[in-house]
Design an enzyme around this catalytic site. Structure first.
Site, PDB file in Angstrom:
ATOM      1  N   LYS A   1      -2.448  -1.965  -3.185  1.00 54.93           N
ATOM      2  CA  LYS A   1      -3.494  -1.103  -2.617  1.00 54.93           C
ATOM      3  C   LYS A   1      -3.083   0.348  -2.818  1.00 54.93           C
ATOM      4  O   LYS A   1      -2.423   0.943  -1.949  1.00 54.93           O
ATOM      5  CB  LYS A   1      -3.692  -1.430  -1.131  1.00 54.93           C
TER       6      LYS A   1
ATOM      7  N   ARG B   1     -12.613   3.862   5.750  1.00 53.92           N
ATOM      8  CA  ARG B   1     -13.653   4.852   6.019  1.00 53.92           C
ATOM      9  C   ARG B   1     -14.881   4.701   5.128  1.00 53.92           C
ATOM     10  O   ARG B   1     -16.011   4.819   5.595  1.00 53.92           O
ATOM     11  CB  ARG B   1     -13.068   6.261   5.879  1.00 53.92           C
TER      12      ARG B   1
ATOM     13  N   GLU C   1       0.817  -1.225   0.000  1.00 51.15           N
ATOM     14  CA  GLU C   1       0.000   0.000   0.000  1.00 51.15           C
ATOM     15  C   GLU C   1       0.844   1.265   0.000  1.00 51.15           C
ATOM     16  O   GLU C   1       1.245   1.748   1.064  1.00 51.15           O
ATOM     17  CB  GLU C   1      -0.939   0.017   1.221  1.00 51.15           C
TER      18      GLU C   1
ATOM     19  N   GLY D   1      -9.214   6.706   1.303  1.00 53.63           N
ATOM     20  CA  GLY D   1      -8.357   7.876   1.500  1.00 53.63           C
ATOM     21  C   GLY D   1      -9.018   9.192   1.874  1.00 53.63           C
ATOM     22  O   GLY D   1      -8.383  10.231   1.770  1.00 53.63           O
TER      23      GLY D   1
ATOM     24  N   SER E   1     -10.539  -1.852  -0.987  1.00 54.43           N
ATOM     25  CA  SER E   1     -10.019  -2.250   0.323  1.00 54.43           C
ATOM     26  C   SER E   1     -10.244  -1.031   1.214  1.00 54.43           C
ATOM     27  O   SER E   1      -9.311  -0.369   1.651  1.00 54.43           O
ATOM     28  CB  SER E   1      -8.533  -2.613   0.232  1.00 54.43           C
TER      29      SER E   1
HETATM   30  P1  13P Z   1      -9.271   4.254   4.010  1.00 55.22           P
HETATM   31  O1  13P Z   1     -10.132   3.496   2.989  1.00 55.22           O
HETATM   32  O2  13P Z   1     -10.077   4.884   5.098  1.00 55.22           O
HETATM   33  O3  13P Z   1      -8.283   5.147   3.346  1.00 55.22           O
HETATM   34  O4  13P Z   1      -8.442   3.131   4.774  1.00 55.22           O
HETATM   35  C1  13P Z   1      -7.872   2.130   4.075  1.00 55.22           C
HETATM   36  C2  13P Z   1      -6.616   1.706   4.723  1.00 55.22           C
HETATM   37  O5  13P Z   1      -6.441   0.550   5.053  1.00 55.22           O
HETATM   38  C3  13P Z   1      -5.570   2.710   4.959  1.00 55.22           C
HETATM   39  O6  13P Z   1      -4.385   2.078   5.297  1.00 55.22           O
END
Ligand code: 13P
Length: 341
Positions: free
Chosen positions: A220, A293, A178, A263, A290
């Site tokens: 990711k 929020r 990620e 994000g 993935s």
């Molecule tokens: P968000 O979708 O809230 O950005 O979180 C995903 C995530 O795993 C961040 O590391």
């Protein structure tokens, strides 16, 4: 490393119409989320909330391929004593684990961070595998601002991501790789494109240098969008086109799937963008979600820390999971959102 087995897990994580629930908020982050809904962040409340999600049986069995857990949660039992990992497995989903130790200031690079957590990682992976983890997550954070990102920040984070990914595969765990280019600033969509391209190029160079099997990772990334404080909003179509353009330029076809982070996009934006990309189609990898929020904001609000709201929380979670499942197939429609309201 059993590459065939790791590839099978990676493919299952991005199976058609299914995506990943990121429920790996650190204790500090989940406290912030709970503060916003007026719930106290106790061990039991965190357990009850996450159990609410994992026992949303229909969503978990049909739309959620895997769940990213935090260290506390992978060791926790449900109220009836069943390990939460078992609850997830019985619903037909895969347990995963966040293994990084978070972003820390990067020496000599003001306002930039490096993700830490490589020390002792092999031993932690062995333990997590014993606790049932089939995959792991490591998040690198790249910010856009005056004079940043720097080459130092991108290179050091890409190097750490590849070291993590290689260790995961060596220990029989699929790494979610990620690299997140943040959407916090006032930059426009084209600046996000440039920073994302630069980051992804370096990440895949490091994965190659460190002999990581691309068939056994899930990428990711962020989507290519304008910063939250940018006056010029991009359309859904523009974000979808630019995100696909950068991915095609940087991500080899050997990668089974790409599961986006949300994000800070609104729930519906995150769904609409994913849907628009899958409608364009013709891609060498699966494209799914993935989300943290964008899957959890609605159920958190509906639950608000009250036991009597568990069914409402599960309904809200199931709805978002279904909407994103449809988007992962390019079959979402905006009016499906209104019908649920
Ligand atoms: P968000 O979708 O809230 O950005 O979180 C995903 C995530 O795993 C961040 O590391």
């Amino acid at each position: 490393m059993n590459l065939a087995e790791l590839n099978r897990v990676a493919e299952a994580m991005v199976a058609p119409g299914r995506g990943i629930l990121a429920a790996d908020e650190s204790s500090a982050t989940i406290k912030k989320r709970f503060d916003a809904i007026g719930a106290e962040s106790t061990d039991n409340n965190r357990r009850d909330y996450r159990e609410l999600l994992f026992r949303s049986t229909e969503a978990m069995s049909k739309y959620i391929s895997g769940v990213i857990l935090y260290d506390e949660t992978i060791r926790q039992n449900a109220k009836d004593g069943t390990p939460l990992v078992k609850v997830i497995e019985r619903a037909g989903s895969l347990p995963g684990i966040k293994v990084d130790k978070g972003p820390k200031p990067l020496p000599f690079c003001p306002n930039e961070v490096i993700t830490e957590g490589l020390d002792g990682l092999r031993e932690r992976l062995v333990e997590y595998r014993g606790l049932g983890a089939k995959f792991a997550k490591w998040r690198a954070v790249i910010d856009i601002g005056a004079g940043i990102p720097t080459q130092t920040c991108i290179n050091t984070n890409a190097h750490a991501l590849a070291r993590y990914a290689a260790l995961c595969q060596d220990e029989g765990i699929v790494p979610i790789v990620e690299p997140e280019v943040l959407m916090d600033g006032d930059h426009d969509i084209d600046r996000c494109y440039i920073a994302t391209e630069w980051t992804l190029k370096r990440v895949f160079e490091q994965l190659y240098d460190q002999r990581v099997a691309l068939e056994a990772i899930v990428l990711k990334p962020n989507m290519v969008v304008a910063g939250k404080k940018c006056g010029k909003r991009a359309t859904v179509e523009e974000a979808a086109e630019k995100t696909l353009k950068v991915l095609k330029a940087c991500v080899p076809a050997a990668v089974p799937g790409i599961a986006f982070l949300s994000g800070g996009q609104s729930d519906e934006e995150a769904t609409a963008h994913l849907d628009a990309m899958n409608r364009i189609g013709g891609l060498p990898w699966k494209l799914t979600f993935s989300y943290g929020r964008a899957l959890q904001a609605a159920p958190q609000q509906a639950w608000s820390g009250k036991a009597e709201n568990v069914p409402a929380g599960q309904k809200a979670f199931s709805h978002r999971a279904l909407m994103n499942s449809l988007a992962a197939r390019g079959q979402w429609k905006a009016d499906l959102e209104k019908k649920a309201a």
